[in-house]
Design a protein around this motif. Sequence first.
Motif, PDB file in Angstrom:
ATOM      1  N   VAL A  33      51.086  34.616  26.126  1.00 54.35           N
ATOM      2  CA  VAL A  33      50.463  35.939  26.282  1.00 54.35           C
ATOM      3  C   VAL A  33      49.116  35.804  26.979  1.00 54.35           C
ATOM      4  CG1 VAL A  33      49.454  37.886  25.037  1.00 54.35           C
ATOM      5  CG2 VAL A  33      51.634  36.923  24.282  1.00 54.35           C
ATOM      6  N   MET A  34      48.282  34.892  26.476  1.00 52.87           N
ATOM      7  CA  MET A  34      46.927  34.746  26.992  1.00 52.87           C
ATOM      8  C   MET A  34      46.916  34.279  28.444  1.00 52.87           C
ATOM      9  SD  MET A  34      45.092  33.063  23.630  1.00 52.87           S
ATOM     10  CE  MET A  34      43.442  32.892  24.286  1.00 52.87           C
ATOM     11  N   SER A  35      47.821  33.350  28.788  1.00 53.86           N
ATOM     12  CA  SER A  35      47.811  32.784  30.141  1.00 53.86           C
ATOM     13  C   SER A  35      48.127  33.850  31.178  1.00 53.86           C
ATOM     14  CB  SER A  35      48.805  31.621  30.245  1.00 53.86           C
ATOM     15  OG  SER A  35      50.116  32.057  29.934  1.00 53.86           O
ATOM     16  N   THR A  36      49.111  34.695  30.887  1.00 53.53           N
ATOM     17  CA  THR A  36      49.483  35.728  31.854  1.00 53.53           C
ATOM     18  C   THR A  36      48.485  36.875  31.845  1.00 53.53           C
ATOM     19  OG1 THR A  36      51.802  35.171  31.541  1.00 53.53           O
ATOM     20  CG2 THR A  36      51.340  37.266  32.575  1.00 53.53           C
ATOM     21  N   LEU A  37      48.110  37.320  30.657  1.00 53.63           N
ATOM     22  CA  LEU A  37      47.185  38.450  30.553  1.00 53.63           C
ATOM     23  C   LEU A  37      45.856  38.137  31.229  1.00 53.63           C
ATOM     24  CD1 LEU A  37      46.424  41.230  29.472  1.00 53.63           C
ATOM     25  CD2 LEU A  37      45.880  40.157  27.261  1.00 53.63           C
ATOM     26  N   SER A  38      45.373  36.905  31.047  1.00 53.12           N
ATOM     27  CA  SER A  38      44.066  36.555  31.606  1.00 53.12           C
ATOM     28  C   SER A  38      44.072  36.617  33.128  1.00 53.12           C
ATOM     29  CB  SER A  38      43.653  35.152  31.140  1.00 53.12           C
ATOM     30  OG  SER A  38      44.618  34.186  31.530  1.00 53.12           O
ATOM     31  N   CYS A  39      45.129  36.071  33.754  1.00 51.78           N
ATOM     32  CA  CYS A  39      45.117  36.084  35.216  1.00 51.78           C
ATOM     33  C   CYS A  39      45.399  37.485  35.760  1.00 51.78           C
ATOM     34  CB  CYS A  39      46.091  35.064  35.788  1.00 51.78           C
ATOM     35  SG  CYS A  39      47.779  35.301  35.323  1.00 51.78           S
ATOM     36  N   GLN A  40      46.135  38.298  35.005  1.00 55.52           N
ATOM     37  CA  GLN A  40      46.362  39.678  35.437  1.00 55.52           C
ATOM     38  C   GLN A  40      45.066  40.485  35.370  1.00 55.52           C
ATOM     39  OE1 GLN A  40      49.450  40.607  32.705  1.00 55.52           O
ATOM     40  NE2 GLN A  40      51.090  39.903  34.036  1.00 55.52           N
ATOM     41  N   LEU A  41      44.315  40.283  34.306  1.00 57.89           N
ATOM     42  CA  LEU A  41      43.009  40.948  34.201  1.00 57.89           C
ATOM     43  C   LEU A  41      42.113  40.537  35.368  1.00 57.89           C
ATOM     44  CD1 LEU A  41      42.275  40.597  30.370  1.00 57.89           C
ATOM     45  CD2 LEU A  41      42.782  42.717  31.596  1.00 57.89           C
ATOM     46  N   LEU A  42      42.185  39.253  35.721  1.00 61.37           N
ATOM     47  CA  LEU A  42      41.334  38.746  36.796  1.00 61.37           C
ATOM     48  C   LEU A  42      41.728  39.325  38.150  1.00 61.37           C
ATOM     49  CD1 LEU A  42      38.959  36.807  36.809  1.00 61.37           C
ATOM     50  CD2 LEU A  42      40.526  34.989  37.482  1.00 61.37           C
ATOM     51  N   VAL A  43      43.040  39.459  38.405  1.00 58.73           N
ATOM     52  CA  VAL A  43      43.487  40.044  39.674  1.00 58.73           C
ATOM     53  C   VAL A  43      43.063  41.510  39.759  1.00 58.73           C
ATOM     54  CG1 VAL A  43      45.503  40.690  41.054  1.00 58.73           C
ATOM     55  CG2 VAL A  43      45.401  38.434  40.008  1.00 58.73           C
ATOM     56  N   CYS A  44      43.213  42.250  38.658  1.00 52.24           N
ATOM     57  CA  CYS A  44      42.747  43.646  38.643  1.00 52.24           C
ATOM     58  C   CYS A  44      41.245  43.722  38.884  1.00 52.24           C
ATOM     59  CB  CYS A  44      43.064  44.299  37.296  1.00 52.24           C
ATOM     60  SG  CYS A  44      44.800  44.697  37.068  1.00 52.24           S
ATOM     61  N   SER A  45      40.518  42.830  38.241  1.00 52.65           N
ATOM     62  CA  SER A  45      39.069  42.790  38.411  1.00 52.65           C
ATOM     63  C   SER A  45      38.705  42.517  39.862  1.00 52.65           C
ATOM     64  CB  SER A  45      38.476  41.703  37.513  1.00 52.65           C
ATOM     65  OG  SER A  45      37.146  41.415  37.864  1.00 52.65           O
ATOM     66  N   SER A  46      39.431  41.582  40.483  1.00 58.50           N
ATOM     67  CA  SER A  46      39.130  41.237  41.879  1.00 58.50           C
ATOM     68  C   SER A  46      39.435  42.406  42.806  1.00 58.50           C
ATOM     69  CB  SER A  46      39.918  39.995  42.310  1.00 58.50           C
ATOM     70  OG  SER A  46      41.302  40.266  42.377  1.00 58.50           O
ATOM     71  N   ALA A  47      40.521  43.147  42.510  1.00 58.38           N
ATOM     72  CA  ALA A  47      40.861  44.311  43.339  1.00 58.38           C
ATOM     73  C   ALA A  47      39.765  45.368  43.251  1.00 58.38           C
ATOM     74  CB  ALA A  47      42.202  44.891  42.906  1.00 58.38           C
ATOM     75  N   LEU A  48      39.291  45.634  42.038  1.00 60.86           N
ATOM     76  CA  LEU A  48      38.246  46.648  41.857  1.00 60.86           C
ATOM     77  C   LEU A  48      36.912  46.203  42.470  1.00 60.86           C
ATOM     78  CD1 LEU A  48      39.042  47.699  38.191  1.00 60.86           C
ATOM     79  CD2 LEU A  48      39.035  49.242  40.155  1.00 60.86           C
ATOM     80  N   THR A  49      36.605  44.916  42.323  1.00 56.37           N
ATOM     81  CA  THR A  49      35.299  44.412  42.771  1.00 56.37           C
ATOM     82  C   THR A  49      35.270  44.172  44.277  1.00 56.37           C
ATOM     83  OG1 THR A  49      35.052  43.322  40.622  1.00 56.37           O
ATOM     84  CG2 THR A  49      33.547  42.641  42.370  1.00 56.37           C
ATOM     85  N   GLU A  50      36.240  43.383  44.764  1.00 56.06           N
ATOM     86  CA  GLU A  50      36.258  43.000  46.182  1.00 56.06           C
ATOM     87  C   GLU A  50      36.730  44.141  47.078  1.00 56.06           C
ATOM     88  OE1 GLU A  50      36.123  40.056  49.408  1.00 56.06           O
ATOM     89  OE2 GLU A  50      35.254  40.121  47.409  1.00 56.06           O
ATOM     90  N   ASP A  51      37.733  44.877  46.605  1.00 53.58           N
ATOM     91  CA  ASP A  51      38.418  45.822  47.490  1.00 53.58           C
ATOM     92  C   ASP A  51      37.933  47.267  47.341  1.00 53.58           C
ATOM     93  OD1 ASP A  51      40.106  43.746  48.531  1.00 53.58           O
ATOM     94  OD2 ASP A  51      41.154  43.776  46.617  1.00 53.58           O
ATOM     95  N   GLN A 103      26.086  37.608  45.379  1.00 55.09           N
ATOM     96  CA  GLN A 103      27.193  36.938  44.691  1.00 55.09           C
ATOM     97  C   GLN A 103      27.087  37.111  43.177  1.00 55.09           C
ATOM     98  OE1 GLN A 103      29.964  35.206  46.088  1.00 55.09           O
ATOM     99  NE2 GLN A 103      29.203  36.410  47.808  1.00 55.09           N
ATOM    100  N   LEU A 104      25.886  37.019  42.645  1.00 52.02           N
ATOM    101  CA  LEU A 104      25.698  37.175  41.202  1.00 52.02           C
ATOM    102  C   LEU A 104      26.091  38.581  40.762  1.00 52.02           C
ATOM    103  CD1 LEU A 104      24.720  35.894  38.564  1.00 52.02           C
ATOM    104  CD2 LEU A 104      22.426  36.757  39.081  1.00 52.02           C
ATOM    105  N   GLU A 105      25.713  39.574  41.565  1.00 49.51           N
ATOM    106  CA  GLU A 105      26.067  40.958  41.246  1.00 49.51           C
ATOM    107  C   GLU A 105      27.583  41.133  41.223  1.00 49.51           C
ATOM    108  OE1 GLU A 105      25.704  45.438  43.241  1.00 49.51           O
ATOM    109  OE2 GLU A 105      24.287  43.867  43.839  1.00 49.51           O
ATOM    110  N   LEU A 106      28.278  40.552  42.208  1.00 47.26           N
ATOM    111  CA  LEU A 106      29.741  40.671  42.275  1.00 47.26           C
ATOM    112  C   LEU A 106      30.406  40.009  41.081  1.00 47.26           C
ATOM    113  CD1 LEU A 106      30.376  40.046  46.096  1.00 47.26           C
ATOM    114  CD2 LEU A 106      30.539  42.220  44.861  1.00 47.26           C
ATOM    115  N   VAL A 107      29.886  38.858  40.670  1.00 45.87           N
ATOM    116  CA  VAL A 107      30.451  38.175  39.502  1.00 45.87           C
ATOM    117  C   VAL A 107      30.338  39.069  38.268  1.00 45.87           C
ATOM    118  CG1 VAL A 107      30.161  36.245  37.899  1.00 45.87           C
ATOM    119  CG2 VAL A 107      30.117  35.817  40.359  1.00 45.87           C
ATOM    120  N   TRP A 108      29.186  39.689  38.080  1.00 43.86           N
ATOM    121  CA  TRP A 108      29.000  40.528  36.890  1.00 43.86           C
ATOM    122  C   TRP A 108      29.782  41.834  36.963  1.00 43.86           C
ATOM    123  CZ3 TRP A 108      27.742  39.314  32.226  1.00 43.86           C
ATOM    124  CH2 TRP A 108      27.044  38.139  32.007  1.00 43.86           C
ATOM    125  N   VAL A 109      29.911  42.389  38.167  1.00 44.90           N
ATOM    126  CA  VAL A 109      30.768  43.568  38.324  1.00 44.90           C
ATOM    127  C   VAL A 109      32.214  43.178  37.996  1.00 44.90           C
ATOM    128  CG1 VAL A 109      31.751  45.207  39.983  1.00 44.90           C
ATOM    129  CG2 VAL A 109      29.300  44.741  39.994  1.00 44.90           C
TER     130      VAL A 109
END
Length: 505
Positions: free
Chosen positions: A338-356, A368-374
């Motif tokens: 559960v944790m392995s899949t959920l964690s990377c899915q959360l990260l991909v969603c986070s990257s879409a919201l932050t980067e895109d 870069q620091l601001e983007l990491v915290w966002v």
Amino acid sequence: MSVNTPTLITFVIYIALMVLIGLYAYRSTNNFSDYILGGRSLGSFVTALSAGASDMSGWLLMGLPGAVYLSGLSESWIAIGLIVGAYLNWLFVAGRLRVHTEHNGNALTLPDYFTNRFEDNSRVLRILSAVVILVFFTIYCASGIVAGARLFESTFGMSYETALWAGAAATIVYTFVGGFLAVSWTDTVQASLMIFALILTPIIVLFAAGGVEPTFAAIELKDAANLDMLKGASFVGVISLMAWGLGYFGQPHILARFMAADSVKSIPAARRISMTWMILCLGGAVAVGFFGIAYFSAHPELGGAVAENHERVFIELAKLLFNPWIAGVLLSAILAAVMSTLSCQLLVCSSALTEDFYKAFLRKNASQLELVWVGRVMVLLVALISIALAANPDNRVLGLVSYAWAGFGAAFGPVVIFSLLWKRMTRNGALAGMLLGAVTVVVWKNFIGLGLYEIIPGFLFACVGIVVFSLLDKEPSASMKKRFDEAEAEYAEAHLPASAVPAVR
């Protein structure tokens, strides 16, 4: 709440270890690239196990054994389709994607790659692909939270509402703190735990049911059709189960592992490791559900929880057949999945919201620091929405996963494949493929059905859309063709076995 002390201690130790890995990864996270892709530094072993663990969610230890327990070997067509799809993904997509993303603006995310690959100055591709990621991944994240809640509910007698938060909390903590490196390193530990559980458990269940011959005899006695791979299956049914393999080409959380490899030369070794792990894990999951039929036929008085919810078959067998300390380790494997899949899915969603969205439209010059915290704040936001979606205790893990899997497979799979293999593909072709794939999945699932898994029409219509709209469009620019040729040349130089397969011109 009834607490099994050895199991509780095992869970606490396991979760503490994952959080410590997250804190260690925090020290290696210096910029947004580190947070999202680990600085493209993953070796073969970590790439392989991280790709496997991020793929095989709680579905592996709950959904699949439960389906086999309920319907017999006919449900194992899903596993066969997944193995074929995963192998082809490693063979044709992994190495090329690693090279092409680097040649196209060192893209950190799929929307970023699509935007640079097709020189989409309008940024429509970026927005559409980010929206697809957010919609389907929020559903996918909800499936992981449901699986975690079921585990805590069954193991500690918690209410579903309490279990919901308990199951999600640890994953959110280490993903929030450590980002991609934490997710990848913990995936490696979690993948090792999962394969241990799925090799040991079916062997013990087999002995508990009396050995090979008595087990198969008991399964046949209960229902001979359990042994039939084609039990009640139509051609459409078998094709639908096998079609799960098509989903691999479009799963952002798996494709991110390919993008994060330290070199294209690491891919062949990673492919061998990952496929070995996957075949053993899927075989073990099918065996748990299958042998569980014999065990609970012989001990019907112990099968109440499984009769109520067949997805608990692994949980109940672990609790019944093992010493509480060993059971705690085995049940931690579900938490690992559960944790392995959920964690990377959360990260991909986070990257879409932050980067895109955030960086692309709101703060182009963000530090870069601001983007990491966002990115960290976005992890929390998506997690909370997913918890809200998972709040219905009647949710089934497999149903949620199948919808999200089809959505990604149809919307992104054809676009990824054609973008890596066909130089003539254009931005309008990519847009048409993505839209047709996503819309077809939603419409087919909700209004048409016909017993056919929605990924099949979605994938086909997306492929047709890509070809037709690309050919109707003007030729790609000289710079697009140049980048494509340079990436292909680098890929060919790596002497991968797949390089013998020329790109379609």
